[in-house]
Design a protein around this motif. Structure first.
Motif, PDB file in Angstrom:
ATOM      1  N   ARG A  47      31.703  33.884  35.407  1.00  0.00           N
ATOM      2  CA  ARG A  47      31.669  34.285  36.819  1.00  0.00           C
ATOM      3  C   ARG A  47      31.314  35.767  36.948  1.00  0.00           C
ATOM      4  NH1 ARG A  47      32.875  31.841  41.269  1.00  0.00           N
ATOM      5  NH2 ARG A  47      33.945  30.155  40.212  1.00  0.00           N
ATOM      6  N   LEU A  48      31.890  36.606  36.095  1.00  0.00           N
ATOM      7  CA  LEU A  48      31.573  38.033  36.146  1.00  0.00           C
ATOM      8  C   LEU A  48      30.105  38.277  35.786  1.00  0.00           C
ATOM      9  CD1 LEU A  48      34.778  39.627  34.580  1.00  0.00           C
ATOM     10  CD2 LEU A  48      33.976  39.861  36.942  1.00  0.00           C
ATOM     11  N   GLU A  63      38.372  31.159  41.081  1.00  0.00           N
ATOM     12  CA  GLU A  63      38.653  30.245  39.971  1.00  0.00           C
ATOM     13  C   GLU A  63      39.768  29.252  40.296  1.00  0.00           C
ATOM     14  OE1 GLU A  63      37.172  30.067  36.765  1.00  0.00           O
ATOM     15  OE2 GLU A  63      35.646  31.250  37.774  1.00  0.00           O
ATOM     16  N   GLY A  64      40.388  29.396  41.467  1.00  0.00           N
ATOM     17  CA  GLY A  64      41.479  28.501  41.843  1.00  0.00           C
ATOM     18  C   GLY A  64      42.711  28.701  40.973  1.00  0.00           C
ATOM     19  N   MET A  70      45.759  34.756  36.472  1.00  0.00           N
ATOM     20  CA  MET A  70      44.563  35.584  36.336  1.00  0.00           C
ATOM     21  C   MET A  70      44.904  36.909  35.683  1.00  0.00           C
ATOM     22  SD  MET A  70      41.356  35.951  36.489  1.00  0.00           S
ATOM     23  CE  MET A  70      40.830  34.514  37.390  1.00  0.00           C
ATOM     24  N   ALA A  71      46.076  37.467  36.000  1.00  0.00           N
ATOM     25  CA  ALA A  71      46.488  38.731  35.370  1.00  0.00           C
ATOM     26  C   ALA A  71      46.586  38.559  33.857  1.00  0.00           C
ATOM     27  CB  ALA A  71      47.816  39.206  35.950  1.00  0.00           C
ATOM     28  N   ALA A  72      47.146  37.435  33.401  1.00  0.00           N
ATOM     29  CA  ALA A  72      47.254  37.173  31.964  1.00  0.00           C
ATOM     30  C   ALA A  72      45.861  36.993  31.350  1.00  0.00           C
ATOM     31  CB  ALA A  72      48.110  35.937  31.717  1.00  0.00           C
ATOM     32  N   THR A  73      44.980  36.310  32.060  1.00  0.00           N
ATOM     33  CA  THR A  73      43.605  36.098  31.580  1.00  0.00           C
ATOM     34  C   THR A  73      42.881  37.431  31.464  1.00  0.00           C
ATOM     35  OG1 THR A  73      43.512  33.888  32.531  1.00  0.00           O
ATOM     36  CG2 THR A  73      41.406  34.971  32.113  1.00  0.00           C
ATOM     37  N   VAL A  74      42.980  38.262  32.495  1.00  0.00           N
ATOM     38  CA  VAL A  74      42.319  39.567  32.499  1.00  0.00           C
ATOM     39  C   VAL A  74      42.877  40.448  31.386  1.00  0.00           C
ATOM     40  CG1 VAL A  74      42.053  41.711  33.824  1.00  0.00           C
ATOM     41  CG2 VAL A  74      41.621  39.490  34.916  1.00  0.00           C
TER      42      VAL A  74
END
Length: 146
Positions: A47-48, A63-64, A70-74
Motif C-alpha cells: 500500500r505504501l 487495511e481494515g 497497525m502500530a505493532a505492524t509499523v
C-alpha cells in the motif's frame, strides 16, 4: 444450453479460476524473497508503495486493521528498516510513514525474481501457442480484475 445450465457452468468456472489464481499467488509469494515479513506487513508495504506515504491511522483504516495492530505492524517494519517515519508538517502529532530506500530495493529485486520465475515457467511448461493463448486471456483477466 439453458440459463440454469449456463449459470452452473459459470459457477464451476469461477471456483476453478479462484483455486488456480490462489495457487499461482502462493507460488509467486514463495518467489518473493522480501525479508521475513508477514502477509499483513507485506500488504502495508504494498500500500505504501502503491499509494505513497501515509499515517499509521490512515493505513489502519485502509487495511481494515485496529490502530493497535497497525502500530505493532509499523513497529516491526521500522525495526526491520523497511519503513521510516517523519513528522507530519501539518500535524506534528502525526507521523508520515514511507518506504526506505532499502525496502524499495528489496521490492524491485523481489518483483524481478517473481517475473523471472514466471517467465521461465511459461517458457518451460507452455508451448508458443499456449503462451499466446495466455496472452489473449490476460485481457479477459484484466477485465475481471478492473
Amino acid at each position: 444450453m439453458s440459463t440454469t445450465d449456463h449459470h452452473e457452468q459459470v459457477l464451476l468456472l469461477a471456483s476453478a479460476l479462484r483455486i488456480e489464481v490462489c495457487k499461482l499467488r502462493r507460488r509467486l509469494r514463495e518467489e518473493a524473497h522480501i525479508a521475513d515479513v508477514t502477509p499483513s506487513q507485506a500488504s502495508v508495504l504494498s500500500r505504501l508503495e502503491r499509494d505513497g506515504p501515509a499515517t499509521a491511522s490512515s493505513l489502519a483504516r485502509a487495511e481494515g486493521m485496529r490502530p493497535q495492530s497497525m502500530a505493532a505492524t509499523v513497529l516491526a517494519l521500522t525495526d526491520a528498516q523497511l519503513v521510516t517515519g517523519a513528522p507530519d508538517p501539518l500535524d506534528k502529532r502525526q507521523t508520515i510513514l514511507s518506504l526506505t530506500g532499502h525496502c524499495r530495493t528489496l521490492i524491485k529485486a523481489s518483483r524481478a525474481a517473481r517475473e523471472d520465475w514466471l517467465a521461465r515457467t511459461i517458457e518451460s511448461r507452455l508451448t508458443m501457442d499456449e503462451a499466446m493463448q495466455l496472452r489473449q486471456a490476460m485481457a479477459l483477466l484484466k477485465r475481471l480484475a478492473d
